[in-house]
Motif scaffolding. Structure first.
Motif, PDB file in Angstrom:
ATOM      1  N   LEU A  14     -11.567  54.704 -10.994  1.00  0.00           N
ATOM      2  CA  LEU A  14     -10.272  54.076 -10.779  1.00  0.00           C
ATOM      3  C   LEU A  14     -10.174  52.787 -11.574  1.00  0.00           C
ATOM      4  CD1 LEU A  14      -9.732  54.341  -6.900  1.00  0.00           C
ATOM      5  CD2 LEU A  14      -9.140  56.005  -8.667  1.00  0.00           C
ATOM      6  N   GLU A  15      -8.990  52.518 -12.095  1.00  0.00           N
ATOM      7  CA  GLU A  15      -8.741  51.227 -12.732  1.00  0.00           C
ATOM      8  C   GLU A  15      -8.851  50.123 -11.680  1.00  0.00           C
ATOM      9  OE1 GLU A  15      -8.349  50.585 -15.795  1.00  0.00           O
ATOM     10  OE2 GLU A  15      -7.492  52.319 -16.840  1.00  0.00           O
ATOM     11  N   ASP A  17      -7.026  47.420 -11.025  1.00  0.00           N
ATOM     12  CA  ASP A  17      -5.782  47.111 -10.311  1.00  0.00           C
ATOM     13  C   ASP A  17      -5.420  48.220  -9.331  1.00  0.00           C
ATOM     14  OD1 ASP A  17      -5.647  44.764 -11.695  1.00  0.00           O
ATOM     15  OD2 ASP A  17      -4.091  45.421 -13.098  1.00  0.00           O
ATOM     16  N   GLU A  18      -5.677  49.466  -9.735  1.00  0.00           N
ATOM     17  CA  GLU A  18      -5.395  50.602  -8.848  1.00  0.00           C
ATOM     18  C   GLU A  18      -6.293  50.542  -7.612  1.00  0.00           C
ATOM     19  OE1 GLU A  18      -3.514  54.577  -8.159  1.00  0.00           O
ATOM     20  OE2 GLU A  18      -3.007  52.670  -9.110  1.00  0.00           O
ATOM     21  N   GLU A  21      -5.044  47.667  -5.237  1.00  0.00           N
ATOM     22  CA  GLU A  21      -3.821  48.048  -4.525  1.00  0.00           C
ATOM     23  C   GLU A  21      -4.107  49.113  -3.467  1.00  0.00           C
ATOM     24  OE1 GLU A  21       0.622  49.934  -5.406  1.00  0.00           O
ATOM     25  OE2 GLU A  21      -0.675  49.352  -7.078  1.00  0.00           O
ATOM     26  N   THR A  22      -4.918  50.112  -3.817  1.00  0.00           N
ATOM     27  CA  THR A  22      -5.252  51.182  -2.878  1.00  0.00           C
ATOM     28  C   THR A  22      -5.971  50.627  -1.654  1.00  0.00           C
ATOM     29  OG1 THR A  22      -5.429  52.810  -4.672  1.00  0.00           O
ATOM     30  CG2 THR A  22      -6.519  53.351  -2.596  1.00  0.00           C
ATOM     31  N   CYS A  97      -3.496  57.989  -4.967  1.00  0.00           N
ATOM     32  CA  CYS A  97      -3.789  57.052  -6.047  1.00  0.00           C
ATOM     33  C   CYS A  97      -4.030  57.851  -7.325  1.00  0.00           C
ATOM     34  CB  CYS A  97      -4.990  56.160  -5.716  1.00  0.00           C
ATOM     35  SG  CYS A  97      -6.488  57.035  -5.246  1.00  0.00           S
ATOM     36  N   MET A  98      -4.450  57.172  -8.402  1.00  0.00           N
ATOM     37  CA  MET A  98      -4.585  57.821  -9.709  1.00  0.00           C
ATOM     38  C   MET A  98      -5.874  57.363 -10.387  1.00  0.00           C
ATOM     39  SD  MET A  98      -2.667  59.986 -11.507  1.00  0.00           S
ATOM     40  CE  MET A  98      -0.988  59.665 -10.962  1.00  0.00           C
ATOM     41  N   THR A  99      -6.585  58.281 -11.020  1.00  0.00           N
ATOM     42  CA  THR A  99      -7.802  57.926 -11.736  1.00  0.00           C
ATOM     43  C   THR A  99      -7.449  57.319 -13.097  1.00  0.00           C
ATOM     44  OG1 THR A  99      -8.022  60.060 -12.844  1.00  0.00           O
ATOM     45  CG2 THR A  99      -8.992  59.860 -10.663  1.00  0.00           C
ATOM     46  N   LYS A 100      -8.472  56.792 -13.771  1.00  0.00           N
ATOM     47  CA  LYS A 100      -8.259  56.212 -15.096  1.00  0.00           C
ATOM     48  C   LYS A 100      -7.664  57.213 -16.073  1.00  0.00           C
ATOM     49  CE  LYS A 100     -11.617  52.438 -15.523  1.00  0.00           C
ATOM     50  NZ  LYS A 100     -12.839  51.966 -16.228  1.00  0.00           N
ATOM     51  N   LYS A 102      -5.658  59.536 -15.378  1.00  0.00           N
ATOM     52  CA  LYS A 102      -4.343  59.965 -14.870  1.00  0.00           C
ATOM     53  C   LYS A 102      -4.398  61.261 -14.074  1.00  0.00           C
ATOM     54  CE  LYS A 102      -2.691  56.363 -16.835  1.00  0.00           C
ATOM     55  NZ  LYS A 102      -2.484  55.160 -15.987  1.00  0.00           N
TER      56      LYS A 102
END
Length: 400
Positions: A14-15, A17-18, A21-22, A97-100, A102
């Motif tokens: 994960l990024e 920032d992601e 936030e998560t 959520c989203m991985t690096k 996408k």
């Protein structure tokens, strides 16, 4: 001595920032610090220190069924919250959520336990293999001893009696046949000697005749956390928790035990690791050689090698201690019927794990060769020794 570590397959990054936030959405509190924990083939795990002083794990599951897997794990953690078997949940719902790269993922938050996974604690010398893996048996026995669950609270946990689970998730078949993407050399090994048909019969028989309950589903030693492992004595006792519950299901309890024994009870030697003495001692004329060998530490191995000389050596001392601790933790001990079924279900799990690793980790030959060697070892003296040991432990627990 090699053993495949799925943590080397890092697919769910994960990024930053992601992740921040998560974590805040899950816990309601912004993290002041995050760090990466061990990852695997289908999930990312991060530690987080929250601004209110609490510490948690953020687990992000990937895949087309990520939302169901994350929700299932969260529901199981809630059901087990007061039982001292698993980490406490620290969120109400799974969060998308989203991985690096996408890919969609689904995350949950849970208690950060102080300790090490059993496989790492053993590998890094914090505990002995006998004591470390004995704690796996105790933890699993405690789970199977506490089976008063309301299944309506676990709506997404699959049932091994569902034919779709048997065929798709364990045998990796579609319409009764192996999936097309199985590589040709693997396909040949799977279909020879009717392995698929044999395992199908084993699983169907166990579903009909053995005691059922909530299963962890993947109690390999990397999914058992030893709390504060610091004693290297083989007689040491450790408190443990079961982690990574996304594969939890309902089915025969002894299938969980078979999974744990496959993971903990064998030393695997790739051809590159074997000395000339090993090869001479363990290689026979037949394509499936068998041998008993005592190593320089006085540990007896019951070994098998296949035609490519991949060796799986049974550690009977580990197996016996894990079985004994498991049996002692269950009020009904180890039933005779489960002891008889154990080796067959170990074969089923080794084959299932082998096919899974072929699918998910095809660039890591160690991953599937290890399971193939264990499956082969279970066909001979190692399997006989396991059955004899299990029956003796079952008899001592006075369980019909």
């Amino acid at each position: 001595m090699a053993a495949f570590d799925k943590a080397i397959v890092d697919v769910a990054e994960l990024e930053h920032d992601e992740l921040i936030e998560t974590c805040q959405v899950l816990t309601g509190v912004k993290p002041t610090r995050t760090w990466k924990l061990n990852n695997g083939g289908c999930a990312a795990n991060y530690g987080a220190e929250l601004s209110d002083g609490r510490r948690c794990v953020i687990k992000a599951v990937i895949g087309s069924d990520c939302a169901q897997l994350a929700s299932t794990q969260l529901a199981v953690l809630r059901a087990l919250e007061e039982r001292g078997i698993a980490p406490r949940p620290m969120c109400k719902l799974a969060v998308a959520c989203m991985t690096k790269d996408k890919r969609p993922a689904s995350a949950i938050a849970m208690q950060l336990l102080s300790g090490k996974p059993a496989n790492l604690a053993v590998r890094e010398g914090f505990v002995s293999a006998v004591a470390g893996y004995a704690a796996v048996g105790t933890a699993l026995g405690h789970l199977h001893a506490n089976q008063n669950f309301d299944r309506s609270n676990l709506p997404n946990a699959v049932d091994l009696s569902d034919p779709r689970y048997l065929e798709i998730f364990i045998l990796r078949t579609k319409d009764g046949k192996l999936e097309d993407k199985v590589r040709p050399e693997i396909r040949r090994w799977l279909v020879e000697d009717n392995k698929i048909s044999k395992i199908r019969k084993i699983l169907q028989s166990s579903l009909a005749n053995l005691k059922h309950g909530l299963l962890h589903g993947d109690p390999y030693s990397d999914n058992v956390m030893l709390l504060n492992p610091t004693d290297i004595s083989p007689d040491a006792h450790f408190e443990a928790r079961l982690i990574d519950w996304e594969d939890s299901s309902f089915g025969p309890l002894v299938y969980d035990l078979a999974c744990a024994l496959v993971a903990a009870s064998f030393n695997y030697f790739s051809p590159d690791e074997q000395t000339q003495e090993d090869s001479l001692a363990l290689t026979h004329v037949s394509s499936l050689g068998q041998s008993n060998k005592t190593d320089s530490n006085g540990i007896k191995h019951i070994s098998a090698n296949d035609s490519s000389n991949h060796i799986a050596a049974l550690r009977l001392d580990i197996l016996s201690k894990l079985l004994t601790n498991y049996t002692n933790a269950r009020p009904d001990g180890l039933p005779h019927s489960e002891a008889l079924a154990l080796v067959d279900l170990m074969q089923a799990n080794a084959l299932a794990c082998c096919t899974y690793r072929w699918h998910e980790f095809f660039d890591e030959p160690l991953a599937y060769n290890e399971m193939k060697a264990i499956y082969n070892a279970l066909q001979g003296p190692a399997g006989d020794a396991i059955t004899s040991t299990a029956l003796a432990i079952s008899a001592s627990s006075s369980t019909p």
